[in-house]
Design a protein around this motif. Sequence first.
Motif, PDB file in Angstrom:
ATOM      1  N   SER A 168      38.580  24.284 -45.575  1.00  0.00           N
ATOM      2  CA  SER A 168      39.339  24.724 -46.749  1.00  0.00           C
ATOM      3  C   SER A 168      38.706  25.958 -47.354  1.00  0.00           C
ATOM      4  CB  SER A 168      39.389  23.608 -47.799  1.00  0.00           C
ATOM      5  OG  SER A 168      39.993  22.441 -47.277  1.00  0.00           O
ATOM      6  N   ALA A 169      39.510  26.789 -47.984  1.00  0.00           N
ATOM      7  CA  ALA A 169      39.034  28.011 -48.622  1.00  0.00           C
ATOM      8  C   ALA A 169      39.259  27.928 -50.119  1.00  0.00           C
ATOM      9  CB  ALA A 169      39.765  29.228 -48.063  1.00  0.00           C
ATOM     10  N   ARG A 170      38.339  28.506 -50.868  1.00  0.00           N
ATOM     11  CA  ARG A 170      38.539  28.614 -52.304  1.00  0.00           C
ATOM     12  C   ARG A 170      39.488  29.771 -52.598  1.00  0.00           C
ATOM     13  NH1 ARG A 170      34.514  30.965 -57.001  1.00  0.00           N
ATOM     14  NH2 ARG A 170      35.926  30.532 -58.752  1.00  0.00           N
ATOM     15  N   GLN A 171      40.458  29.514 -53.464  1.00  0.00           N
ATOM     16  CA  GLN A 171      41.349  30.557 -53.957  1.00  0.00           C
ATOM     17  C   GLN A 171      41.463  30.370 -55.454  1.00  0.00           C
ATOM     18  OE1 GLN A 171      42.523  33.192 -52.524  1.00  0.00           O
ATOM     19  NE2 GLN A 171      43.675  33.894 -54.289  1.00  0.00           N
ATOM     20  N   GLY A 172      40.680  31.119 -56.211  1.00  0.00           N
ATOM     21  CA  GLY A 172      40.678  30.965 -57.652  1.00  0.00           C
ATOM     22  C   GLY A 172      40.160  29.600 -58.062  1.00  0.00           C
ATOM     23  N   ASP A 173      40.982  28.850 -58.774  1.00  0.00           N
ATOM     24  CA  ASP A 173      40.616  27.515 -59.243  1.00  0.00           C
ATOM     25  C   ASP A 173      41.071  26.427 -58.287  1.00  0.00           C
ATOM     26  OD1 ASP A 173      39.406  28.547 -61.479  1.00  0.00           O
ATOM     27  OD2 ASP A 173      41.050  28.075 -62.848  1.00  0.00           O
ATOM     28  N   GLU A 174      41.459  26.794 -57.086  1.00  0.00           N
ATOM     29  CA  GLU A 174      41.983  25.830 -56.126  1.00  0.00           C
ATOM     30  C   GLU A 174      41.274  25.934 -54.786  1.00  0.00           C
ATOM     31  OE1 GLU A 174      46.674  25.406 -57.235  1.00  0.00           O
ATOM     32  OE2 GLU A 174      46.086  27.202 -56.104  1.00  0.00           O
ATOM     33  N   THR A 175      41.473  24.897 -53.971  1.00  0.00           N
ATOM     34  CA  THR A 175      41.138  24.990 -52.552  1.00  0.00           C
ATOM     35  C   THR A 175      42.440  24.925 -51.762  1.00  0.00           C
ATOM     36  OG1 THR A 175      40.842  22.594 -52.356  1.00  0.00           O
ATOM     37  CG2 THR A 175      38.873  23.925 -52.784  1.00  0.00           C
ATOM     38  N   VAL A 176      42.469  25.635 -50.647  1.00  0.00           N
ATOM     39  CA  VAL A 176      43.619  25.623 -49.751  1.00  0.00           C
ATOM     40  C   VAL A 176      43.131  25.172 -48.379  1.00  0.00           C
ATOM     41  CG1 VAL A 176      45.523  26.943 -48.768  1.00  0.00           C
ATOM     42  CG2 VAL A 176      44.583  27.586 -50.999  1.00  0.00           C
ATOM     43  N   CYS A 177      43.730  24.126 -47.844  1.00  0.00           N
ATOM     44  CA  CYS A 177      43.344  23.628 -46.521  1.00  0.00           C
ATOM     45  C   CYS A 177      43.912  24.559 -45.453  1.00  0.00           C
ATOM     46  CB  CYS A 177      43.860  22.205 -46.328  1.00  0.00           C
ATOM     47  SG  CYS A 177      43.431  21.503 -44.727  1.00  0.00           S
ATOM     48  N   LEU A 178      43.030  25.072 -44.593  1.00  0.00           N
ATOM     49  CA  LEU A 178      43.435  26.023 -43.563  1.00  0.00           C
ATOM     50  C   LEU A 178      43.480  25.421 -42.164  1.00  0.00           C
ATOM     51  CD1 LEU A 178      41.366  29.151 -44.681  1.00  0.00           C
ATOM     52  CD2 LEU A 178      43.722  28.555 -45.290  1.00  0.00           C
ATOM     53  N   ILE A 179      42.604  24.444 -41.895  1.00  0.00           N
ATOM     54  CA  ILE A 179      42.523  23.850 -40.558  1.00  0.00           C
ATOM     55  C   ILE A 179      42.393  22.342 -40.688  1.00  0.00           C
ATOM     56  CG2 ILE A 179      41.264  23.735 -38.377  1.00  0.00           C
ATOM     57  CD1 ILE A 179      40.099  26.462 -38.970  1.00  0.00           C
ATOM     58  N   ARG A 180      43.115  21.605 -39.878  1.00  0.00           N
ATOM     59  CA  ARG A 180      42.937  20.160 -39.743  1.00  0.00           C
ATOM     60  C   ARG A 180      42.801  19.830 -38.268  1.00  0.00           C
ATOM     61  NH1 ARG A 180      45.751  14.884 -42.322  1.00  0.00           N
ATOM     62  NH2 ARG A 180      45.150  13.421 -40.694  1.00  0.00           N
ATOM     63  N   GLU A 181      41.848  18.949 -37.954  1.00  0.00           N
ATOM     64  CA  GLU A 181      41.642  18.473 -36.589  1.00  0.00           C
ATOM     65  C   GLU A 181      41.415  16.964 -36.655  1.00  0.00           C
ATOM     66  OE1 GLU A 181      41.379  18.970 -32.432  1.00  0.00           O
ATOM     67  OE2 GLU A 181      41.706  20.562 -33.915  1.00  0.00           O
ATOM     68  N   ASP A 182      42.277  16.189 -36.012  1.00  0.00           N
ATOM     69  CA  ASP A 182      42.139  14.739 -36.040  1.00  0.00           C
ATOM     70  C   ASP A 182      41.205  14.262 -34.943  1.00  0.00           C
ATOM     71  OD1 ASP A 182      43.816  14.186 -38.220  1.00  0.00           O
ATOM     72  OD2 ASP A 182      45.604  14.352 -36.968  1.00  0.00           O
ATOM     73  N   GLY A 183      40.365  13.287 -35.298  1.00  0.00           N
ATOM     74  CA  GLY A 183      39.446  12.695 -34.337  1.00  0.00           C
ATOM     75  C   GLY A 183      40.092  11.551 -33.577  1.00  0.00           C
ATOM     76  N   SER A 184      39.256  10.781 -32.884  1.00  0.00           N
ATOM     77  CA  SER A 184      39.757   9.738 -31.988  1.00  0.00           C
ATOM     78  C   SER A 184      40.044   8.420 -32.690  1.00  0.00           C
ATOM     79  CB  SER A 184      38.741   9.498 -30.869  1.00  0.00           C
ATOM     80  OG  SER A 184      37.477   9.106 -31.421  1.00  0.00           O
ATOM     81  N   PHE A 185      39.499   8.220 -33.908  1.00  0.00           N
ATOM     82  CA  PHE A 185      39.728   6.953 -34.592  1.00  0.00           C
ATOM     83  C   PHE A 185      41.210   6.837 -34.941  1.00  0.00           C
ATOM     84  CE2 PHE A 185      39.500   3.984 -38.250  1.00  0.00           C
ATOM     85  CZ  PHE A 185      38.873   2.925 -37.587  1.00  0.00           C
ATOM     86  N   PRO A 186      41.856   5.711 -34.560  1.00  0.00           N
ATOM     87  CA  PRO A 186      43.329   5.643 -34.671  1.00  0.00           C
ATOM     88  C   PRO A 186      43.877   5.570 -36.086  1.00  0.00           C
ATOM     89  CG  PRO A 186      42.418   3.541 -33.923  1.00  0.00           C
ATOM     90  CD  PRO A 186      41.289   4.522 -33.901  1.00  0.00           C
ATOM     91  N   ILE A 187      43.083   5.091 -37.064  1.00  0.00           N
ATOM     92  CA  ILE A 187      43.568   5.002 -38.441  1.00  0.00           C
ATOM     93  C   ILE A 187      43.143   6.253 -39.181  1.00  0.00           C
ATOM     94  CG2 ILE A 187      43.557   3.670 -40.579  1.00  0.00           C
ATOM     95  CD1 ILE A 187      42.870   1.221 -38.941  1.00  0.00           C
ATOM     96  N   ARG A 188      44.104   6.994 -39.735  1.00  0.00           N
ATOM     97  CA  ARG A 188      43.801   8.282 -40.336  1.00  0.00           C
ATOM     98  C   ARG A 188      44.331   8.350 -41.766  1.00  0.00           C
ATOM     99  NH1 ARG A 188      46.059  11.102 -34.952  1.00  0.00           N
ATOM    100  NH2 ARG A 188      44.226  10.744 -33.635  1.00  0.00           N
ATOM    101  N   SER A 189      43.698   9.218 -42.532  1.00  0.00           N
ATOM    102  CA  SER A 189      44.175   9.507 -43.878  1.00  0.00           C
ATOM    103  C   SER A 189      45.077  10.734 -43.817  1.00  0.00           C
ATOM    104  CB  SER A 189      43.000   9.793 -44.816  1.00  0.00           C
ATOM    105  OG  SER A 189      43.459  10.317 -46.036  1.00  0.00           O
TER     106      SER A 189
END
Length: 255
Positions: free
Chosen positions: A105-126
């Motif tokens: 994630s990158a900081r943009q002012g007073d926020e963070t913006v998620c830029l990359i997501r990579e899921d692992g092998s564990f089957p239950i995810r958030s």
Amino acid sequence: MNTPLDVLGRCSAVLRALSAREPGGATTTRAAADTGLPRPTVHRLLVGLEREGLVERLPGSAHWVLGAELYLLGRTASARYDVTVYARPYVQQLARLTGESAFFSARQGDETVCLIREDGSFPIRSHVLYEGIRLPLGVASAGLAILAHLPERDTEHFLSRTELTSAFGSAHAQEQLRERLADTRRRGWALNAGHIVEGSWGMGAAVFDSHDRPGWALSLTGVEQRFSGERQDEYGRLLLEAAHQLSQAIRQRGE
């Protein structure tokens, strides 16, 4: 009468609202609700932004999406700001080593913006986090890690003008947030113990630029049972190692 700055601020709010709704976009009514602006005002702004190519309406739909002109402008700006090419291997490595979902994630002012997501092998995810989501600093582990490592005056200025409980619950009251910031500084990494969605935990570590400013964060999310005891210590170590190495890579790039 609106001043040019008023109009620019409102246009920016509308563009951010559409960004948060990608890829499907948002109707005028939805964008008005997300920005808190009157619907006629949002419609007028969208029509003007469409003329400039900054937004467009999906064919046969009432949904607005970001336009091609923003893509072209972003491509030009990416030479200065895009560090995802450096971050992606570390995100992939964290997902592989832990089995959890990993993020950059990158900081943009007073926020963070998620830029990359990579899921692992564990089957239950958030699924709390996804690419493009914006959250205030202090919310989720990435924003908490960044906020904790800002200069004290910047952190205090943010806390003095920001109220998070109405949107994110009592766990984000000032006293609790200050305790988590202190814990983050002590450990080096941040912990979100299900404060956004019960049972969905996260950990994050700040990534620094060449001026030692926290501009980004690496983070992991998963179910509560996976973020306790010895595994928490292991994840913290992996996050700090990856964040340090990525900070070095960004500094060598000259950011």
